[in-house]
Motif scaffolding. Sequence first.
Motif, mmCIF file in Angstrom:
data_model
loop_
_atom_site.group_PDB
_atom_site.id
_atom_site.type_symbol
_atom_site.label_atom_id
_atom_site.label_comp_id
_atom_site.label_asym_id
_atom_site.label_seq_id
_atom_site.Cartn_x
_atom_site.Cartn_y
_atom_site.Cartn_z
ATOM 1 N N THR A 148 7.735 -10.777 -82.490
ATOM 2 C CA THR A 148 7.271 -9.759 -81.562
ATOM 3 C C THR A 148 7.495 -10.134 -80.103
ATOM 4 O O THR A 148 7.484 -11.310 -79.743
ATOM 5 C CB THR A 148 5.769 -9.489 -81.778
ATOM 6 N N VAL A 149 7.682 -9.085 -79.292
ATOM 7 C CA VAL A 149 7.822 -9.236 -77.844
ATOM 8 C C VAL A 149 6.828 -8.301 -77.179
ATOM 9 O O VAL A 149 6.758 -7.110 -77.509
ATOM 10 C CB VAL A 149 9.248 -8.891 -77.362
ATOM 11 N N LEU A 150 6.065 -8.838 -76.243
ATOM 12 C CA LEU A 150 5.197 -8.033 -75.398
ATOM 13 C C LEU A 150 5.898 -7.830 -74.061
ATOM 14 O O LEU A 150 6.210 -8.799 -73.370
ATOM 15 C CB LEU A 150 3.845 -8.712 -75.172
ATOM 16 N N ILE A 151 6.169 -6.572 -73.717
ATOM 17 C CA ILE A 151 6.677 -6.241 -72.386
ATOM 18 C C ILE A 151 5.450 -6.139 -71.481
ATOM 19 O O ILE A 151 4.696 -5.169 -71.552
ATOM 20 C CB ILE A 151 7.471 -4.916 -72.401
ATOM 21 N N ASP A 152 5.235 -7.163 -70.687
ATOM 22 C CA ASP A 152 4.041 -7.236 -69.837
ATOM 23 C C ASP A 152 4.310 -6.510 -68.525
ATOM 24 O O ASP A 152 4.726 -7.098 -67.531
ATOM 25 C CB ASP A 152 3.668 -8.696 -69.594
ATOM 26 N N ASN A 153 4.073 -5.204 -68.553
ATOM 27 C CA ASN A 153 4.346 -4.362 -67.392
ATOM 28 C C ASN A 153 3.078 -3.737 -66.819
ATOM 29 O O ASN A 153 3.141 -2.791 -66.042
ATOM 30 C CB ASN A 153 5.349 -3.269 -67.768
ATOM 31 N N GLY A 154 1.922 -4.248 -67.230
ATOM 32 C CA GLY A 154 0.657 -3.743 -66.713
ATOM 33 C C GLY A 154 0.003 -2.687 -67.583
ATOM 34 O O GLY A 154 -1.110 -2.254 -67.288
ATOM 35 N N ASN A 155 0.650 -2.259 -68.660
ATOM 36 C CA ASN A 155 0.073 -1.216 -69.513
ATOM 37 C C ASN A 155 -1.024 -1.737 -70.433
ATOM 38 O O ASN A 155 -1.893 -0.965 -70.847
ATOM 39 C CB ASN A 155 1.160 -0.508 -70.322
ATOM 40 N N GLU A 156 -0.979 -3.024 -70.785
ATOM 41 C CA GLU A 156 -2.070 -3.587 -71.600
ATOM 42 C C GLU A 156 -3.242 -3.853 -70.667
ATOM 43 O O GLU A 156 -3.129 -4.612 -69.717
ATOM 44 C CB GLU A 156 -1.644 -4.877 -72.298
ATOM 45 N N THR A 157 -4.358 -3.197 -70.942
ATOM 46 C CA THR A 157 -5.520 -3.335 -70.072
ATOM 47 C C THR A 157 -6.719 -3.953 -70.785
ATOM 48 O O THR A 157 -7.663 -4.389 -70.136
ATOM 49 C CB THR A 157 -5.943 -1.968 -69.507
ATOM 50 N N GLU A 158 -6.697 -3.988 -72.116
ATOM 51 C CA GLU A 158 -7.866 -4.473 -72.856
ATOM 52 C C GLU A 158 -7.787 -5.957 -73.202
ATOM 53 O O GLU A 158 -8.787 -6.644 -73.215
ATOM 54 C CB GLU A 158 -8.050 -3.642 -74.134
ATOM 55 N N TRP A 159 -6.618 -6.455 -73.527
ATOM 56 C CA TRP A 159 -6.385 -7.853 -73.870
ATOM 57 C C TRP A 159 -7.373 -8.362 -74.922
ATOM 58 O O TRP A 159 -7.951 -9.430 -74.784
ATOM 59 C CB TRP A 159 -6.402 -8.744 -72.622
ATOM 60 N N ILE A 160 -7.589 -7.575 -75.963
ATOM 61 C CA ILE A 160 -8.473 -7.984 -77.061
ATOM 62 C C ILE A 160 -7.718 -8.973 -77.940
ATOM 63 O O ILE A 160 -6.663 -8.653 -78.486
ATOM 64 C CB ILE A 160 -8.932 -6.759 -77.877
ATOM 65 N N ALA A 161 -8.276 -10.168 -78.076
ATOM 66 C CA ALA A 161 -7.618 -11.225 -78.844
ATOM 67 C C ALA A 161 -7.789 -10.988 -80.338
ATOM 68 O O ALA A 161 -8.693 -10.272 -80.774
ATOM 69 C CB ALA A 161 -8.204 -12.581 -78.462
ATOM 70 N N GLY A 162 -6.935 -11.606 -81.107
ATOM 71 C CA GLY A 162 -7.009 -11.526 -82.557
ATOM 72 C C GLY A 162 -5.857 -12.297 -83.167
ATOM 73 O O GLY A 162 -4.875 -12.613 -82.478
ATOM 74 N N PRO A 163 -5.949 -12.605 -84.457
ATOM 75 C CA PRO A 163 -4.938 -13.446 -85.085
ATOM 76 C C PRO A 163 -3.544 -12.826 -85.120
ATOM 77 O O PRO A 163 -2.552 -13.555 -85.181
ATOM 78 C CB PRO A 163 -5.470 -13.660 -86.502
ATOM 79 N N TYR A 164 -3.418 -11.515 -85.077
ATOM 80 C CA TYR A 164 -2.108 -10.864 -85.121
ATOM 81 C C TYR A 164 -1.644 -10.393 -83.746
ATOM 82 O O TYR A 164 -0.631 -9.722 -83.640
ATOM 83 C CB TYR A 164 -2.150 -9.649 -86.058
#
Length: 185
Positions: A148-164
């Motif tokens: 997987t690739v996360l495009i970190d462009n500011g759209n993720e606002t929750e940043w909820i952690a988890g094993p997946y």
Amino acid sequence: MNKALFLDKDGTLIPDIPYNVDPAQITLNVETIEGLQTLSANGYKLIVVSNQSGIARGYFSVEDFQPVIRKIRDLFKEQDLELTAFYFCPHHPEGTVEGFSIQCDCRKPQPGMLLQAAAEHDIDLTKSWMIGDILNDVEAGNRAGCKTVLIDNGNETEWIAGPYRVPTYTCKTINQAAGFIEQYV
């Protein structure tokens, strides 16, 4: 078996305009084309997987969404890219439209769309990648068995952690992701 790039639509492949079904407003994000061309030339099938809760919420219909799919196919063709398939989840558990207001296994972070695409297009998920701009995209890809690739462009606002929810790689653009993916294999 084939390998694929599973691409989130809004915020990853195209600019995020919430609940947009106007094809005139759809453009490919900058710094995506070269990366997609490179990875396509290296044998990756290009498949869009997109949550479309606007259908369940009654903002637009499945029929209203079809011109969006056609526009993205056309934009790919203009860049000598083939869009192998386009999957979308019309569901949301808090929706108002009967038949679509359900809990399902296709709405990311669930892996249903990726698993369906793999079955229908003979895809080896262990050789495939999910690219998205939020951790729900990452989780769907990891649950399906992709890298997987996360495009970190500011759209993720929750940043909820988890094993997946830990991406294989984080970057700003699909072009950057392509460089990493080429070196990774």
